[in-house]
Design an enzyme around this catalytic site. Structure first.
Site, short mmCIF file in Angstrom:
data_model
loop_
_atom_site.label_atom_id
_atom_site.label_comp_id
_atom_site.label_asym_id
_atom_site.label_seq_id
_atom_site.Cartn_x
_atom_site.Cartn_y
_atom_site.Cartn_z
N CYS A 1 -18.60 36.95 101.07
CA CYS A 1 -19.54 38.06 101.25
C CYS A 1 -19.99 38.53 99.87
CB CYS A 1 -18.87 39.22 101.99
SG CYS A 1 -17.48 39.94 101.08
N CYS B 1 -21.17 39.05 94.37
CA CYS B 1 -19.94 38.28 94.37
C CYS B 1 -20.14 36.79 94.62
CB CYS B 1 -18.97 38.84 95.41
SG CYS B 1 -18.53 40.57 95.12
#
Length: 473
Positions: free
Chosen positions: A457, A137
């Protein structure tokens, strides 16, 4: 560690801030104490002997729910549209761009270097190098910081960085047995050899391997990890739904007030022009409460309503050395300053990247939490965001898991993701980082701040944080 972490957090003395006063109250008290103790500084973060790297502009095509208007396209189509949008917005000559870097997660095998294919499609010279990075991500974060490094090192003056994801059409493979048979069959020279191989094929060979948003090292989905993380930090279903509703409500307001300036229209071939994100859907607590757990059934608290959804989209930012930008007549939006990457245990701390990255980037930049005017954190799950904020505001967690003497503190919610986040705007894995950075720059200008902190994250138990400094107005 999960059971230990859960037990330890639940065993914290009731005198701890968030255990005693509740989440919202602890954030409020924490921010008030920090504001009283730490006067705001207005120093610039430029460093002697280091080139200033600036964001000239950033755009993204609308982020859409997978299976909607982008469903018949390919990833490089989306990335090309973002690149063309950036060119239109900035009028930068294509031949001025020294390098192009793109981030992506689930790669289309036909265009594994999607940066190169998108660049050629957008009309860039075939002499302009381009490569693709992947870091879950935070892939476009990695693309941007790669560009920052190239400019700071004097290798380039102008870099385009971005990210793309098309979850509507992910690669589905034959089983390994079938792949092995087909590859061997391709090398067979005689009819007899081919027939012998074909005769060995069994019905189970035809079972496809479907992709899953799961950790290779743990075989656990991110949603499962989010559920356990929420349980470990004592975050209720109600808190998660409330936060998700906040995200959608703020995103809707930002849409209506024209604050999402990074969105550029995209005329989808054979379809209408897409002008805005289509996942922004404020609901009600009552409706959200009717949804069943999505991962850990029947007792989990993570649902479709408080999770980011599968999303298609692409983004692009124009990075330059400050000298180059000014020489070309541009007024940059922001400086990209210090950044860090972190890694944790991919099972029990999979989604705690912001907790670990935030204090490190603040210390590297010589700032405190109170110096930050806007926060843009990636919202993978409401439970993940709330767990990070609680962990950041816990002395116990800082001392026992981070090797720190005290907590960094939690960002005040009045500065946190106030134009919505990934839960509402969408999360095309590889493209989200650019949205975070350019949103932070726009918020700083709109709200009169100087420093923004971007954090996210990523799968694999990794994370990223960066300081964005508003360019002098």
């Amino acid at each position: 560690m999960s059971s230990m972490l859960t037990w330890a957090i639940r065993s914290l003395p009731v005198s701890s801030a968030w255990a005693a006063g509740g989440f919202a109250r602890s954030l409020s008290c924490s921010s008030q104490l920090q504001a009283a103790a730490q006067p705001k500084t207005k120093k610039t973060l430029s460093k002697s002997g280091v080139k200033n790297v600036v964001v000239v502009e950033g755009v993204r095509i609308p982020f859409l729910l997978s299976g909607t208007s982008y469903a018949d396209l390919m990833p490089h189509d989306l990335a090309r549209a973002a690149l063309q949008g950036l060119l239109t917005r900035t009028s930068v000559p294509r031949d001025v761009v020294d390098y192009i870097v793109y981030g992506t997660v689930i790669q289309e095998v036909k265009t594994s270097n999607v940066a190169r294919e998108a660049a050629l499609g957008a009309g860039f010279s075939d002499k302009t190098p381009a490569h693709t990075v992947t870091m879950a991500c935070i892939s476009s974060n990695q693309a941007m910081t790669t560009g920052v490094g190239m400019i700071a090192a004097g290798q380039c003056d102008v870099v385009v960085a971005g990210g793309v994801e098309l979850m509507s059409d992910v690669p589905i493979r034959h089983s390994r047995k079938m792949r092995k048979t087909m590859l061997t069959l391709n090398r067979a020279k005689t009819l007899g050899q081919k027939l012998a191989l074909i005769s060995k094929i069994r019905p189970d060979y035809f079972t496809p391997e479907l992709p899953a948003v799961a950790e290779f090292s743990t075989s656990e989905t991110m949603g499962h990890s989010a559920d356990r993380l929420a349980a470990a930090f004592g975050i209720s279903r109600l808190e998660q739904d409330e936060y998700a509703l906040r995200s959608h409500t703020l995103a809707k307001r930002a849409q209506e007030e024209g604050l999402l300036l990074d969105v550029v229209p995209f005329k989808v071939p054979g379809k209408d022009t897409v002008t805005k994100d289509n996942g922004v859907r404020p609901s009600s607590m009552e409706q959200m409460g009717k949804l069943k757990p999505a991962f850990i059934k029947p007792y989990g608290t993570v649902t479709a309503a408080n999770s980011s959804f599968l999303t298609d989209g692409a983004s692009a930012v124009l990075l330059m050395s400050e000298e180059k930008a000014l020489a070309m007549g541009y007024k940059p939006k922001a400086y990209l300053r210090d950044f860090v990457y972190v890694s944790q245990d991919p099972k029990d701390q999979l989604l705690l990247g912001p907790t670990y990255a935030t204090p490190k980037v603040l210390e590297k930049a010589g700032l405190t939490l109170n110096d930050i005017d806007v926060f843009e954190f990636h919202e993978a799950f409401a439970g993940q965001i709330l767990a990070n904020l609680k962990a950041m505001d816990s002395d116990w967690f800082a001392q026992n898991y981070m090797g720190r003497k005290s907590k960094v503190g939690a960002p005040p919610l009045d500065k946190f993701n106030t134009w919505g986040g990934s839960l509402s705007l969408g999360h095309p894995f590889g493209a989200t980082g650019c949205r975070l950075v350019i949103t932070a720059a726009h918020r700083l200008k709109k709200e009169g701040g100087q420093y923004g902190l971007v954090a996210a994250c990523a799968a694999g138990g990794q994370g990223h944080a960066m300081i964005v400094e508003l360019y002098p107005q």
